[in-house]
Write a protein that holds these residues in place. Structure first.
Motif, PDB file in Angstrom:
ATOM      1  N   ILE A  77       0.828  -1.209   0.000  1.00 24.41           N
ATOM      2  CA  ILE A  77       0.000   0.000   0.000  1.00 24.41           C
ATOM      3  C   ILE A  77       0.865   1.263   0.000  1.00 24.41           C
ATOM      4  CG2 ILE A  77      -0.239   0.128   2.511  1.00 24.41           C
ATOM      5  CD1 ILE A  77      -3.009   1.215   2.132  1.00 24.41           C
ATOM      6  N   GLN A  78       2.119   1.119   0.411  1.00 21.93           N
ATOM      7  CA  GLN A  78       3.016   2.281   0.446  1.00 21.93           C
ATOM      8  C   GLN A  78       3.719   2.541  -0.880  1.00 21.93           C
ATOM      9  OE1 GLN A  78       5.079   0.536   3.993  1.00 21.93           O
ATOM     10  NE2 GLN A  78       5.196   2.663   4.626  1.00 21.93           N
ATOM     11  N   ASP A 129       2.416  -9.750   1.264  1.00 26.42           N
ATOM     12  CA  ASP A 129       2.149  -8.440   1.836  1.00 26.42           C
ATOM     13  C   ASP A 129       3.413  -7.610   2.089  1.00 26.42           C
ATOM     14  OD1 ASP A 129      -0.197  -7.054   2.109  1.00 26.42           O
ATOM     15  OD2 ASP A 129       0.064  -6.914   4.283  1.00 26.42           O
ATOM     16  N   ASP A 230      -1.007   7.410   1.525  1.00 23.78           N
ATOM     17  CA  ASP A 230      -0.932   6.379   0.490  1.00 23.78           C
ATOM     18  C   ASP A 230      -1.032   6.976  -0.922  1.00 23.78           C
ATOM     19  OD1 ASP A 230      -3.509   7.035   1.064  1.00 23.78           O
ATOM     20  OD2 ASP A 230      -4.284   4.999   1.084  1.00 23.78           O
ATOM     21  N   TYR A 246      -8.296   7.854  -5.678  1.00 23.38           N
ATOM     22  CA  TYR A 246      -7.249   6.915  -6.065  1.00 23.38           C
ATOM     23  C   TYR A 246      -6.925   7.080  -7.552  1.00 23.38           C
ATOM     24  CZ  TYR A 246      -7.635   4.526  -1.620  1.00 23.38           C
ATOM     25  OH  TYR A 246      -7.613   4.222  -0.286  1.00 23.38           O
TER      26      TYR A 246
END
Ligand code: BTN
Length: 253
Positions: A77-78, A129, A230, A246
């Motif tokens: 997510i980063q 992950d 993010d 997004y």
């Protein structure tokens, strides 16, 4: 590259006269297990790629076309943070070289006087992950003359040469980018995203202004007020509610 002061970024460099795309090759090398810091540079790209499968005009040697492989210890997510990080590097380098003040247009365009001078393409691969690798592609228009810009980017793009009437050593530009990149990247791994976000917002194109966007075909408008950790735009809509964008299609006025 005698002017490189880096420990890992650019420790290994593959330099090609002509190649399909530095990005495609860097992804291949990453999948083969290369070390962090590998940089692929091309004088010309026959099939340069932009975001959303667009073509990137680079079948000539007037720009810097490079991709670098990272193996950061971050969560998937980063990974958009890496694009924003790279943008701050390019802002610094362009300012240092030209004394101009470039801006960053979300998510990944660097502008001078409202025209695109550079683009960033980040492609990350996750495993359990965790980011397994991230490849950062940088395309920076350096020595093109105005007459050398072709459709469809003729009116929306620019180069360092067009903006300053000077030409630049690409080697020097590349060294400056890699030196600065390593500094900012190591800082980011140590101290996190906060200082990058602050820096990014200082040069953000149309921060505080109203923009129009469409989500699932619905057109809305709101004020661009912030950037999330993010990598999303934060918009305040007309009902004073905050929304995170997004991938919305944005129309910049
Ligand atoms: C964009 O603005 O859409 C991103 C453009 C990224 C272009 C660079 S040039 C070096 C690397 N190799 C590619 O094929 N693309 C990136």
């Amino acid at each position: 590259y005698w002017g490189l002061k880096t420990k890992s970024i650019g420790k290994k460099i593959e330099h090609y006269d002509q190649i399909e795309s530095t990005q495609t090759l860097a992804i291949k090398r990453a999948q083969e297990g290369c070390d962090e810091g590998l940089v692929i540079i091309a004088e010309k790209q026959i099939a340069g790629r932009g975001r959303r499968a667009r073509h990137w005009d680079s079948n000539h040697d007037k720009g810097v076309w490079l991709s670098l492989v990272l193996r950061p210890d971050i969560m998937p997510i980063q990974s958009p943070q890496l694009t924003l990080l790279t943008a701050t590097v390019l802002l610094d380098v362009i300012e240092e070289i030209t004394q101009l003040k470039p801006e960053v247009k979300w998510p990944n365009d660097i502008l001078i006087n409202g025209k695109k001078v550079a683009g960033i393409l980040t492609q990350a691969q996750a495993e359990h992950d965790q980011v397994h690798y991230a490849v950062i592609g940088i395309g920076l228009n350096v020595n093109q003359e105005k007459s050398e810009l072709t459709d469809p980017i003729k009116h929306s793009a620019t180069s360092l040469q067009i903006e300053t009437s000077k030409s630049y050593s690409k080697q020097l530009v590349i060294q400056t980018i890699l030196n600065r990149f390593e500094e900012v990247y190591f800082n980011y791994l140590k101290d996190g995203f906060k200082s990058i976000k602050t820096k990014w917002l200082k040069s953000a194109y149309r921060l505080g202004e109203r923009l129009e966007y469409s989500i699932n075909g619905e057109v809305k408008s709101g004020v661009f007020i912030d950037l999330s950790d993010d990598g999303c735009l934060i918009i305040e809509n007309d009902d004073r509610q905050q929304e995170k964008l997004y991938t919305a299609k944005i129309h910049w006025f």
